[in-house]
Design a protein around this motif. Structure first.
Motif, mmCIF file in Angstrom:
data_model
loop_
_atom_site.group_PDB
_atom_site.id
_atom_site.type_symbol
_atom_site.label_atom_id
_atom_site.label_comp_id
_atom_site.label_asym_id
_atom_site.label_seq_id
_atom_site.Cartn_x
_atom_site.Cartn_y
_atom_site.Cartn_z
ATOM 1 N N UNK A 190 18.427 16.021 -65.392
ATOM 2 C CA UNK A 190 18.368 15.912 -66.845
ATOM 3 C C UNK A 190 17.068 15.240 -67.278
ATOM 4 N N UNK A 191 16.609 15.599 -68.449
ATOM 5 C CA UNK A 191 15.403 14.988 -68.992
ATOM 6 C C UNK A 191 14.117 15.594 -68.500
ATOM 7 N N UNK A 192 14.171 16.703 -67.770
ATOM 8 C CA UNK A 192 12.952 17.358 -67.296
ATOM 9 C C UNK A 192 12.742 18.607 -68.149
ATOM 10 N N UNK A 193 11.618 18.661 -68.832
ATOM 11 C CA UNK A 193 11.323 19.716 -69.784
ATOM 12 C C UNK A 193 10.017 20.407 -69.442
ATOM 13 N N UNK A 194 9.864 21.614 -69.926
ATOM 14 C CA UNK A 194 8.640 22.393 -69.723
ATOM 15 C C UNK A 194 8.121 22.850 -71.073
ATOM 16 N N UNK A 195 6.829 22.678 -71.294
ATOM 17 C CA UNK A 195 6.164 23.219 -72.476
ATOM 18 C C UNK A 195 5.341 24.408 -71.999
ATOM 19 N N UNK A 196 5.569 25.567 -72.586
ATOM 20 C CA UNK A 196 4.851 26.784 -72.216
ATOM 21 C C UNK A 196 3.911 27.163 -73.357
ATOM 22 N N UNK A 197 2.643 27.248 -73.079
ATOM 23 C CA UNK A 197 1.636 27.584 -74.083
ATOM 24 C C UNK A 197 0.841 28.799 -73.640
ATOM 25 N N UNK A 198 0.401 29.558 -74.606
ATOM 26 C CA UNK A 198 -0.474 30.700 -74.314
ATOM 27 C C UNK A 198 -1.775 30.518 -75.080
ATOM 28 N N UNK A 199 -2.860 30.879 -74.434
ATOM 29 C CA UNK A 199 -4.173 30.864 -75.060
ATOM 30 C C UNK A 199 -4.886 32.131 -74.628
ATOM 31 N N UNK A 200 -5.152 32.988 -75.577
ATOM 32 C CA UNK A 200 -5.734 34.301 -75.307
ATOM 33 C C UNK A 200 -4.850 35.039 -74.300
ATOM 34 N N UNK A 201 -5.342 35.378 -73.143
ATOM 35 C CA UNK A 201 -4.520 36.098 -72.162
ATOM 36 C C UNK A 201 -3.980 35.182 -71.065
ATOM 37 N N UNK A 202 -4.181 33.891 -71.190
ATOM 38 C CA UNK A 202 -3.746 32.943 -70.169
ATOM 39 C C UNK A 202 -2.448 32.251 -70.575
ATOM 40 N N UNK A 203 -1.693 31.813 -69.579
ATOM 41 C CA UNK A 203 -0.464 31.052 -69.812
ATOM 42 C C UNK A 203 -0.617 29.695 -69.137
ATOM 43 N N UNK A 204 -0.200 28.648 -69.832
ATOM 44 C CA UNK A 204 -0.287 27.294 -69.310
ATOM 45 C C UNK A 204 1.094 26.652 -69.349
ATOM 46 N N UNK A 205 1.357 25.758 -68.407
ATOM 47 C CA UNK A 205 2.622 25.038 -68.362
ATOM 48 C C UNK A 205 2.340 23.551 -68.226
ATOM 49 N N UNK A 206 3.092 22.779 -68.964
ATOM 50 C CA UNK A 206 3.093 21.334 -68.809
ATOM 51 C C UNK A 206 4.536 20.931 -68.580
ATOM 52 N N UNK A 207 4.790 20.244 -67.505
ATOM 53 C CA UNK A 207 6.140 19.797 -67.204
ATOM 54 C C UNK A 207 6.148 18.283 -67.358
ATOM 55 N N UNK A 208 7.131 17.783 -68.094
ATOM 56 C CA UNK A 208 7.208 16.348 -68.284
ATOM 57 C C UNK A 208 8.661 15.901 -68.241
ATOM 58 N N UNK A 209 8.865 14.634 -67.962
ATOM 59 C CA UNK A 209 10.216 14.084 -67.891
ATOM 60 C C UNK A 209 10.398 13.077 -69.012
ATOM 61 N N UNK A 210 11.482 13.182 -69.733
ATOM 62 C CA UNK A 210 11.853 12.210 -70.758
ATOM 63 C C UNK A 210 12.887 11.269 -70.178
ATOM 64 N N UNK A 211 13.287 10.303 -70.949
ATOM 65 C CA UNK A 211 14.373 9.401 -70.580
ATOM 66 C C UNK A 211 14.042 8.497 -69.397
ATOM 67 N N UNK A 212 12.812 8.200 -69.205
ATOM 68 C CA UNK A 212 12.405 7.264 -68.161
ATOM 69 C C UNK A 212 11.729 6.079 -68.835
ATOM 70 N N UNK A 213 12.483 5.003 -68.973
ATOM 71 C CA UNK A 213 11.972 3.784 -69.609
ATOM 72 C C UNK A 213 11.407 4.043 -71.001
ATOM 73 N N UNK A 214 12.073 4.873 -71.790
ATOM 74 C CA UNK A 214 11.678 5.178 -73.167
ATOM 75 C C UNK A 214 10.239 5.680 -73.270
ATOM 76 N N UNK A 215 9.788 6.395 -72.285
ATOM 77 C CA UNK A 215 8.435 6.928 -72.291
ATOM 78 C C UNK A 215 8.462 8.410 -71.917
ATOM 79 N N UNK A 216 7.399 9.094 -72.285
ATOM 80 C CA UNK A 216 7.217 10.484 -71.882
ATOM 81 C C UNK A 216 6.172 10.486 -70.772
ATOM 82 N N UNK A 260 -2.362 26.081 -65.024
ATOM 83 C CA UNK A 260 -2.491 27.417 -65.575
ATOM 84 C C UNK A 260 -1.620 28.331 -64.731
ATOM 85 N N UNK A 261 -0.766 29.071 -65.375
ATOM 86 C CA UNK A 261 0.190 29.925 -64.670
ATOM 87 C C UNK A 261 -0.513 31.180 -64.176
#
Length: 74
Positions: free
Chosen positions: A12-38, A45-46
């Protein structure tokens, strides 16, 4: 397209942000709920040769970094 989604199989608390820029795809994976911080765990780049699925090596690296972060925060 949904930009943020829960990343299944990594707890729980593990999220993925998926972004596209032109023809490329990027992913940022981050965890929430760890000491009130992101915490940014991994960003990349995918370039998967097998469609939309995130490469196993990236999932393994994310899993390892989450484990290390939880140990660090104890």
């Amino acid at each position: 397209m949904k930009l943020v989604k829960s990343l299944k199989g990594l707890g729980s608390g593990v999220w993925e942000i998926a972004l596209r820029h032109q023809t490329n795809a990027y992913r940022t994976v981050y965890a929430l709920e760890l000491d009130d911080a992101v915490w940014v765990i991994h960003a990349f780049q995918k370039k998967s040769p097998k469609g939309i699925k995130t490469a196993k090596q990236d999932i393994d690296l994310i899993r390892l970094r989450i484990k290390r972060l939880k140990e660090y925060l104890k």
